[in-house]
Design a protein around this motif. Structure first.
Motif, PDB file in Angstrom:
ATOM      1  N   GLU A 163      61.468  91.292  89.318  1.00  0.00           N
ATOM      2  CA  GLU A 163      60.961  92.642  89.558  1.00  0.00           C
ATOM      3  C   GLU A 163      60.188  93.164  88.347  1.00  0.00           C
ATOM      4  N   ARG A 164      60.675  92.854  87.150  1.00  0.00           N
ATOM      5  CA  ARG A 164      59.997  93.301  85.923  1.00  0.00           C
ATOM      6  C   ARG A 164      58.654  92.601  85.778  1.00  0.00           C
ATOM      7  N   GLU A 165      58.632  91.321  86.079  1.00  0.00           N
ATOM      8  CA  GLU A 165      57.366  90.569  86.010  1.00  0.00           C
ATOM      9  C   GLU A 165      56.362  91.098  87.024  1.00  0.00           C
ATOM     10  N   ALA A 166      56.838  91.450  88.216  1.00  0.00           N
ATOM     11  CA  ALA A 166      55.939  91.998  89.243  1.00  0.00           C
ATOM     12  C   ALA A 166      55.367  93.339  88.818  1.00  0.00           C
ATOM     13  N   ILE A 167      56.189  94.194  88.226  1.00  0.00           N
ATOM     14  CA  ILE A 167      55.697  95.495  87.760  1.00  0.00           C
ATOM     15  C   ILE A 167      54.696  95.312  86.640  1.00  0.00           C
ATOM     16  N   ALA A 168      54.955  94.365  85.741  1.00  0.00           N
ATOM     17  CA  ALA A 168      53.994  94.097  84.655  1.00  0.00           C
ATOM     18  C   ALA A 168      52.658  93.630  85.221  1.00  0.00           C
ATOM     19  N   GLY A 169      52.692  92.831  86.274  1.00  0.00           N
ATOM     20  CA  GLY A 169      51.456  92.381  86.920  1.00  0.00           C
ATOM     21  C   GLY A 169      50.708  93.530  87.546  1.00  0.00           C
ATOM     22  N   GLU A 170      51.415  94.477  88.136  1.00  0.00           N
ATOM     23  CA  GLU A 170      50.781  95.646  88.723  1.00  0.00           C
ATOM     24  C   GLU A 170      50.138  96.523  87.648  1.00  0.00           C
ATOM     25  N   VAL A 171      50.804  96.649  86.503  1.00  0.00           N
ATOM     26  CA  VAL A 171      50.264  97.446  85.400  1.00  0.00           C
ATOM     27  C   VAL A 171      48.980  96.794  84.869  1.00  0.00           C
ATOM     28  N   ALA A 172      48.954  95.484  84.802  1.00  0.00           N
ATOM     29  CA  ALA A 172      47.796  94.773  84.245  1.00  0.00           C
ATOM     30  C   ALA A 172      46.604  94.819  85.200  1.00  0.00           C
ATOM     31  N   ALA A 173      46.851  94.952  86.475  1.00  0.00           N
ATOM     32  CA  ALA A 173      45.749  94.928  87.459  1.00  0.00           C
ATOM     33  C   ALA A 173      44.957  96.190  87.476  1.00  0.00           C
TER      34      ALA A 173
END
Length: 95
Positions: free
Chosen positions: A85-95
């Motif tokens: 979940e943390r990795e997914a949120i980080a990916g959303e922030v980077a996009a």
């Protein structure tokens, strides 16, 4: 080079390259290397992705803040891993 142009040029690279790799020692914005240091890897090491996620997003699974390792039942996850979940949120922030 202005940051706006630099961001466009690096858009096809994984955002985890913005942090140094704890596995192979690659510096920021440089690709990860094989163990023998003879070959550049196309994708960052999982440890580098975890380090990037820790520095980018808070974890909704274990409720930790930035730069704090994820834990399960009070014990840190193996090899500094992060919850998906943390990795997914980080990916959303980077996009």
């Amino acid at each position: 080079m202005p940051d706006s142009i630099r961001h466009v040029l690096r858009a096809q690279q994984h955002p985890a390259r913005s942090v140094p790799c704890p596995h192979c020692g690659a510096k920021e914005h440089r690709p990860c290397m094989s163990r023998s240091k003879t070959r550049q890897l196309s994708q960052p090491h999982p440890g580098r992705i975890s380090a990037w996620a820790r520095s980018t997003a808070v974890c909704p699974a274990c409720q930790v803040e930035l730069d704090v390792p994820c834990h399960d039942g009070g014990r840190a996850l193996h090899d500094g891993a992060v919850h998906p979940e943390r990795e997914a949120i980080a990916g959303e922030v980077a996009a």
